[in-house]
Design an enzyme around this catalytic site. Structure first.
Site, PDB file in Angstrom:
ATOM      1  N   LYS A 230       0.807  -1.215   0.000  1.00  0.00           N
ATOM      2  CA  LYS A 230       0.000   0.000   0.000  1.00  0.00           C
ATOM      3  C   LYS A 230       0.851   1.281   0.000  1.00  0.00           C
ATOM      4  O   LYS A 230       2.055   1.243   0.252  1.00  0.00           O
ATOM      5  CB  LYS A 230      -0.934  -0.016   1.205  1.00  0.00           C
ATOM      6  CG  LYS A 230      -1.982  -1.129   1.131  1.00  0.00           C
ATOM      7  CD  LYS A 230      -2.895  -1.083   2.346  1.00  0.00           C
ATOM      8  CE  LYS A 230      -3.982  -2.130   2.281  1.00  0.00           C
ATOM      9  NZ  LYS A 230      -4.873  -2.033   3.458  1.00  0.00           N
TER      10      LYS A 230
ATOM     11  N   TYR B 292     -12.459  -1.812  -4.448  1.00  0.00           N
ATOM     12  CA  TYR B 292     -13.046  -1.906  -3.111  1.00  0.00           C
ATOM     13  C   TYR B 292     -14.568  -1.790  -3.117  1.00  0.00           C
ATOM     14  O   TYR B 292     -15.172  -1.508  -2.081  1.00  0.00           O
ATOM     15  CB  TYR B 292     -12.430  -0.853  -2.188  1.00  0.00           C
ATOM     16  CG  TYR B 292     -11.010  -1.199  -1.803  1.00  0.00           C
ATOM     17  CD1 TYR B 292     -10.743  -2.223  -0.898  1.00  0.00           C
ATOM     18  CD2 TYR B 292      -9.936  -0.509  -2.354  1.00  0.00           C
ATOM     19  CE1 TYR B 292      -9.442  -2.548  -0.547  1.00  0.00           C
ATOM     20  CE2 TYR B 292      -8.633  -0.834  -2.006  1.00  0.00           C
ATOM     21  CZ  TYR B 292      -8.391  -1.860  -1.103  1.00  0.00           C
ATOM     22  OH  TYR B 292      -7.104  -2.186  -0.763  1.00  0.00           O
TER      23      TYR B 292
ATOM     24  N   ASN C 125      -2.053   0.038   6.890  1.00  0.00           N
ATOM     25  CA  ASN C 125      -1.486  -1.203   7.409  1.00  0.00           C
ATOM     26  C   ASN C 125      -0.566  -1.916   6.425  1.00  0.00           C
ATOM     27  O   ASN C 125      -0.323  -3.107   6.534  1.00  0.00           O
ATOM     28  CB  ASN C 125      -2.599  -2.124   7.927  1.00  0.00           C
ATOM     29  CG  ASN C 125      -3.590  -2.523   6.861  1.00  0.00           C
ATOM     30  OD1 ASN C 125      -3.357  -2.338   5.667  1.00  0.00           O
ATOM     31  ND2 ASN C 125      -4.704  -3.077   7.278  1.00  0.00           N
TER      32      ASN C 125
ATOM     33  N   HIS D 268      -2.216  -5.528   1.526  1.00  0.00           N
ATOM     34  CA  HIS D 268      -3.527  -6.145   1.314  1.00  0.00           C
ATOM     35  C   HIS D 268      -3.268  -7.521   0.729  1.00  0.00           C
ATOM     36  O   HIS D 268      -2.333  -7.713  -0.043  1.00  0.00           O
ATOM     37  CB  HIS D 268      -4.359  -5.324   0.312  1.00  0.00           C
ATOM     38  CG  HIS D 268      -5.520  -6.091  -0.258  1.00  0.00           C
ATOM     39  ND1 HIS D 268      -6.754  -6.119   0.349  1.00  0.00           N
ATOM     40  CD2 HIS D 268      -5.616  -6.888  -1.350  1.00  0.00           C
ATOM     41  CE1 HIS D 268      -7.571  -6.890  -0.365  1.00  0.00           C
ATOM     42  NE2 HIS D 268      -6.900  -7.358  -1.400  1.00  0.00           N
TER      43      HIS D 268
ATOM     44  N   GLU E 122      -9.673 -10.396  -7.829  1.00  0.00           N
ATOM     45  CA  GLU E 122      -8.637  -9.379  -7.647  1.00  0.00           C
ATOM     46  C   GLU E 122      -7.481  -9.509  -8.629  1.00  0.00           C
ATOM     47  O   GLU E 122      -6.990  -8.492  -9.140  1.00  0.00           O
ATOM     48  CB  GLU E 122      -8.117  -9.429  -6.207  1.00  0.00           C
ATOM     49  CG  GLU E 122      -9.151  -8.995  -5.202  1.00  0.00           C
ATOM     50  CD  GLU E 122      -8.680  -9.060  -3.768  1.00  0.00           C
ATOM     51  OE1 GLU E 122      -9.343  -8.433  -2.920  1.00  0.00           O
ATOM     52  OE2 GLU E 122      -7.661  -9.714  -3.473  1.00  0.00           O
TER      53      GLU E 122
END
Length: 139
Positions: free
Chosen positions: A10, A50, A113, A116, A127
């Site tokens: 990310k 998302y 975080n 993913h 995905e």
């Protein structure tokens, strides 16, 4: 069972130049990288990716964050790749992540975080082709 899973390093991790350390952790775990590229997601791409979270209160901030800077997307392959990568990532909230996991080592907070990963074979099947064609995957 050999399978493939999808990974995103990310924006927070890329901004801090951690992609090499994270890739090393992935490879050291025995997972094979069969596709990888750095992209800067558009708002439209983030919203599409998302879309499953569209009704959740964090959807807007998540999409803002995911298109705030470059990310590294990759496809990982190996025996039980999905569960192995999820274990390597650690809990979504880094405060609850086990020592030695990516999120315990590098995450800033629950949103930033660092990584993913697909949570199920059905998710990986959606995905992976969102960002990769079959021609971009090797192995």
């Amino acid at each position: 069972m050999s399978e493939r899973t999808f990974s995103i390093i990310k924006p927070d991790a890329v901004e801090r130049n951690l992609q090499g350390a994270i890739i090393k952790m992935i490879q050291d775990s025995g997972l094979k990288i069969v596709g990888m590229k750095m992209i800067h997601m558009s708002r439209k791409q983030a919203e599409g990716f998302y879309a499953v979270h569209k009704e959740r209160p964090f959807f807007g901030s998540l999409c803002d964050y995911m298109c705030s800077g470059p990310v590294v997307v990759s496809v990982l392959e190996g025996e039980n790749a999905i569960s192995r990568y999820r274990t390597l990532m650690g809990a979504t909230n880094p405060e609850n992540a086990d020592e030695g996991t990516i999120r315990k080592c590098f995450a800033v907070d629950i949103e930033k975080n660092s990584v993913h990963g697909s949570d199920a074979p059905e998710t990986a099947a959606i995905e992976i082709p969102y960002f990769f064609s079959n021609l971009e995957l090797v192995g």
